[in-house]
Design a protein around this motif. Structure first.
Motif, PDB file in Angstrom:
ATOM      1  N   VAL A 347       0.759  -1.220   0.134  1.00 36.93           N
ATOM      2  CA  VAL A 347      -0.016   0.015  -0.106  1.00 36.93           C
ATOM      3  C   VAL A 347       1.012   1.278  -0.037  1.00 36.93           C
ATOM      4  CG1 VAL A 347      -0.201   0.327   2.588  1.00 36.93           C
ATOM      5  CG2 VAL A 347      -2.059   1.157   1.164  1.00 36.93           C
ATOM      6  N   ILE A 348       0.480   2.271  -0.534  1.00 32.30           N
ATOM      7  CA  ILE A 348       0.987   3.517  -0.919  1.00 32.30           C
ATOM      8  C   ILE A 348       1.059   4.371   0.609  1.00 32.30           C
ATOM      9  CG2 ILE A 348       1.548   5.616  -1.944  1.00 32.30           C
ATOM     10  CD1 ILE A 348       0.610   4.160  -4.413  1.00 32.30           C
ATOM     11  N   LYS A 349      -0.287   4.363   1.011  1.00 31.65           N
ATOM     12  CA  LYS A 349      -0.391   5.249   2.190  1.00 31.65           C
ATOM     13  C   LYS A 349      -1.357   4.369   3.226  1.00 31.65           C
ATOM     14  CE  LYS A 349      -2.888   9.040   2.105  1.00 31.65           C
ATOM     15  NZ  LYS A 349      -3.624  10.145   1.361  1.00 31.65           N
ATOM     16  N   ARG A 350      -0.949   4.079   4.077  1.00 25.90           N
ATOM     17  CA  ARG A 350      -1.463   2.902   5.148  1.00 25.90           C
ATOM     18  C   ARG A 350      -2.201   3.728   6.125  1.00 25.90           C
ATOM     19  NH1 ARG A 350      -1.047  -2.296   6.452  1.00 25.90           N
ATOM     20  NH2 ARG A 350       0.742  -2.651   4.973  1.00 25.90           N
ATOM     21  N   ARG A 351      -3.377   3.579   6.328  1.00 23.57           N
ATOM     22  CA  ARG A 351      -4.279   4.137   7.144  1.00 23.57           C
ATOM     23  C   ARG A 351      -4.398   3.259   8.373  1.00 23.57           C
ATOM     24  NH1 ARG A 351     -10.702   4.975   5.155  1.00 23.57           N
ATOM     25  NH2 ARG A 351      -9.692   5.833   3.175  1.00 23.57           N
TER      26      ARG A 351
ATOM     27  N   LEU B 137      -5.883   0.286  -6.420  1.00 22.48           N
ATOM     28  CA  LEU B 137      -4.848   0.979  -6.996  1.00 22.48           C
ATOM     29  C   LEU B 137      -3.731   1.148  -5.898  1.00 22.48           C
ATOM     30  CD1 LEU B 137      -6.513   3.350  -9.289  1.00 22.48           C
ATOM     31  CD2 LEU B 137      -5.412   1.346  -9.942  1.00 22.48           C
ATOM     32  N   TYR B 138      -3.917   0.455  -4.835  1.00 24.09           N
ATOM     33  CA  TYR B 138      -2.969   0.357  -3.811  1.00 24.09           C
ATOM     34  C   TYR B 138      -2.858   1.682  -2.796  1.00 24.09           C
ATOM     35  CZ  TYR B 138      -1.422  -3.943  -6.138  1.00 24.09           C
ATOM     36  OH  TYR B 138      -1.504  -5.270  -6.621  1.00 24.09           O
ATOM     37  N   LEU B 139      -3.953   2.433  -3.152  1.00 21.01           N
ATOM     38  CA  LEU B 139      -3.660   3.831  -2.671  1.00 21.01           C
ATOM     39  C   LEU B 139      -4.210   3.741  -0.953  1.00 21.01           C
ATOM     40  CD1 LEU B 139      -5.290   5.898  -5.260  1.00 21.01           C
ATOM     41  CD2 LEU B 139      -2.918   5.758  -4.658  1.00 21.01           C
ATOM     42  N   THR B 140      -4.709   2.880  -0.545  1.00 22.33           N
ATOM     43  CA  THR B 140      -5.303   2.243   0.547  1.00 22.33           C
ATOM     44  C   THR B 140      -5.272   1.062   1.154  1.00 22.33           C
ATOM     45  OG1 THR B 140      -7.109   2.659   2.235  1.00 22.33           O
ATOM     46  CG2 THR B 140      -7.635   2.567  -0.024  1.00 22.33           C
ATOM     47  N   ASN B 141      -5.250   0.595   2.215  1.00 24.79           N
ATOM     48  CA  ASN B 141      -5.254  -0.755   2.811  1.00 24.79           C
ATOM     49  C   ASN B 141      -6.611  -1.079   3.122  1.00 24.79           C
ATOM     50  OD1 ASN B 141      -4.804   0.805   4.719  1.00 24.79           O
ATOM     51  ND2 ASN B 141      -4.000  -0.760   6.012  1.00 24.79           N
ATOM     52  N   LYS B 142      -7.657  -0.260   3.105  1.00 23.94           N
ATOM     53  CA  LYS B 142      -8.889  -0.355   3.650  1.00 23.94           C
ATOM     54  C   LYS B 142      -9.977  -0.660   2.506  1.00 23.94           C
ATOM     55  CE  LYS B 142     -12.202   1.676   6.725  1.00 23.94           C
ATOM     56  NZ  LYS B 142     -13.460   1.185   5.806  1.00 23.94           N
TER      57      LYS B 142
END
Lengths: 352, 283
Positions: A347-351, B137-142
């Motif tokens: 992931v690029i930006k982990r929440r 698109l791998y912008l978030t892990n949720k």
């Protein structure tokens, strides 16, 4: 390579055959083979390479020939230029020549000359209404363009699966007529005309040889590749699956009761497909007897072609866009989903 | 209701009630009819393909296959009619009548009931699509927190719904061409054929690629999803696809303390580990 070797071997092969023939006892005599042509022509493989370099098979299959519509015609009846044996290269057969058969109802020498009259009056005439030769008249079909001899199919009233002569049907002739040979010939003569010699797919493919040829279609300014667009309709598709009850080109393009050689242009007021007559085509007893003339407004030869059928073109185009517009994004999502599952933790930006 | 508890526990695993027996039977009839229609229809669309005559022969060739196609078509149209009646009847009985008894009716209220049906697309679906794209698109892990029916399921419902109207109507016109052309001109049959065959290809590809991927082939459910048979969905898939609805159902059942955290990632190993202490605690 192959052609060369055939060329080289043909004389030797012919010599070999001649030697073999001369040693064989005289062949069994055939009804029509008075000139004993089959002495040579009955051998499979009898062939030569002609001036254009094309391999020509000269073999005559006796079984097929003897059950064909021309079984009773002597070879010389059609090949009129052959006078002696061995003969020079034979000319092409002219179907309009008088053959050595007497037509029983008039007792005149038989000829296909009358068919020519039908053709001359049809859209397939080489000359126009004023007798002037048409442009590209060499494209117009002659007899043998359609009649690829001999496709013999018997009546199937008494049997639906087996091909060949029906003994039951023949037995009806035998109750009055005595000579087997005559009965057989007459039966074949009548049945081969009552039954279609070609199935709808054969007919469509036959017409398609010229009418699907893009060059010919353009040259003669025809609106459609006819057999192709017919193939897109249910009739054409059923024909491809060998349905014999389905209408083919001839069923719509010829007035009921007319000779099949009398296909008329749609601009001809007498033509079955003329704007004013078209309504009657579908509603025949054997097809859609209850149909209103509106059914014939169905465009049989509509193509996916902006110039020929613009409304249908855009209608089809809409469905292409709908299909692409629905499936491509969804398949994109499936692709991304599969990729995502390969790297579940990336992931690029982990929440939090 | 007692026969079908909303949450069923088998061997310590929770299962969530999704589809009634009536709905599951409707779905089985639907897919049998659709598969039969596709198998008897596609050889006709792709007549010149090498496989077409063989597949067609399997259904009796040109003499029998069209009959099979029409029988399956009639079954599908009857099912469609039943489904629409079933839908209206259920909404009327379970939502409109209680509403009428409680506070009276007007057109606006009825419209609101219709618009808030669980399968009607809404703003959340648009947001979920956006959230899914971010996730893919791998912008978030949720992953998006799906409601009772996700946008994918709504798509799966409404695409065949519209398809059945288009394909059913055009099919009926071509079948009854003589009757139809007493009213409309023959070229309507041209349009019917285009609509019937093109929409059918779209529907078949949609179902066999998209729908089957989501319910059978995706790695979360492979080799086969079973909810269409049992009516119950596993907790793991509930959490993955319907988290918002899952939390709501768990709260209603008084199981707040057992709610699992949302799936961030697809990996399955951590999930089972995550569940284990809770199962222990439950016992």
């Amino acid at each position: 390579m192959l052609k060369k070797s055939i060329n080289k071997n043909v004389p030797a092969f012919t010599l070999f055959l001649t030697l073999v023939f001369s040693l064989l006892p005289a062949s069994i005599s055939f009804a029509a083979d008075v000139g004993n042509c089959l002495l040579c022509h009955k051998y499979p493989g009898l062939s030569r390479v002609d001036e254009k370099g094309k391999l020509r098979l000269l073999f005559i299959n006796e079984d097929i020939f003897n059950t064909s519509v021309h079984a009773k015609v002597k070879c010389e009846g059609c090949h009129t230029d052959i006078q002696k044996i061995p003969h020079d290269p034979a000319k092409k057969v002219d179907c309009l020549s008088e053959c050595h058969i007497t037509e029983p109802s008039t007792e005149q020498k038989f000829s296909h000359k009358d068919v020519e009259t039908s053709i001359v009056n049809s859209v397939h005439s080489k000359v126009d209404k004023n007798g002037v030769e048409k442009k590209f008249s060499e494209d117009i079909p002659t007899c043998k363009e359609c009649h690829d001899e001999p496709l013999y199919r018997p009546m199937s009233f008494f049997k639906t699966i087996r091909s060949g002569i029906s003994e039951e049907a023949m037995s009806r002739c035998k109750s009055c007529h005595k000579k087997d040979d005559f009965i057989f010939r007459f039966y074949s003569h009548v049945t081969s005309r009552l039954h279609r010699t070609k199935n709808p797919l054969n007919i469509a493919e036959m017409c398609g040889r010229c009418h699907d040829n893009a060059e010919l279609v353009a040259r003669h300014k025809l609106s459609t590749r006819a057999a192709f667009s017919y193939g897109e309709t249910f009739h054409g598709k059923a024909a491809r699956f060998l349905d014999e009850r389905i209408p083919d080109c001839l069923d719509c393009h010829i007035n009921k009761g007319e000779s099949v050689h009398q296909i008329l242009s749609s601009t001809d007021p007498k033509a079955s497909i003329n704007e004013n007559n078209r309504g009657k085509i579908c509603a025949t007893t054997d097809c859609h007897p209850q149909a209103s003339p509106r059914l014939a407004k169905y465009s049989v030869h509509a193509e996916f072609n902006l110039e020929q059928s613009p409304v249908q073109y855009f209608f089809t185009f809409f469905f292409i866009v709908l299909t692409g517009g629905t499936l491509l994004p969804l398949m994109g999502i499936i692709f991304l989903d599969l990729l995502r599952r390969l790297f579940p933790n990336a992931v690029i930006k982990r929440r939090k | 209701m007692e026969k079908h508890p909303v949450i069923k526990t088998i061997n310590g695993q929770k299962y969530f009630y999704r589809f009634t027996l009536d709905q599951r039977i409707q779905h089985v009839i639907l897919f049998w009819a659709v598969i039969t229609l596709v198998l008897t229809g596609m050889p006709l669309k792709f007549t010149s393909a090498a496989w077409a005559p063989y597949l067609y022969a399997l259904f009796g060739g040109i003499k029998a296959a069209p009959v099979v196609h029409k029988i399956a078509g009639v079954i599908l149209l009857l099912l469609f009619t039943y489904h629409v009646v079933y839908l209206i009847y259920n909404i009327y009985k379970e939502q409109i009548i209680p509403l009428k008894n409680k506070e009276g009716l007007n057109a606006l209220k009825v419209l609101k009931v219709v618009a808030t049906q669980p399968l009607v697309p809404n703003l959340k679906d648009a947001k979920d699509i956006g959230a899914l794209m971010k996730y893919l698109l791998y912008l978030t892990n949720k992953r998006p927190d799906g409601d009772e029916f996700t946008w994918k399921e709504k798509f799966d419902y409404w695409a065949p719904f519209w398809g059945m109207v288009v394909i059913g109507l055009s099919g009926l016109i071509m079948w009854n061409k003589v009757l139809a052309t007493k009213i409309v001109p023959g070229y309507v049959i041209n349009f019917s054929l285009i609509a019937h065959s093109d929409e059918a290809l779209l529907a078949a590809l949609f179902l066999f690629i998209w729908h089957w991927y989501n319910v059978h082939f995706s790695t979360s459910v492979f080799p086969m999803g079973t909810v269409f048979i049992t009516g119950y969905l596993s907790e793991e898939l509930m959490v993955e696809d319907h988290y918002e609805y899952y939390v709501k159902v768990m709260k209603e059942a008084g199981l707040e303390h057992e709610i699992l955290p949302p799936h961030g990632e697809h990996s399955h190993a951590p999930q089972t580990e995550r569940r284990r202490p809770q199962e222990g605690g439950h016992a």
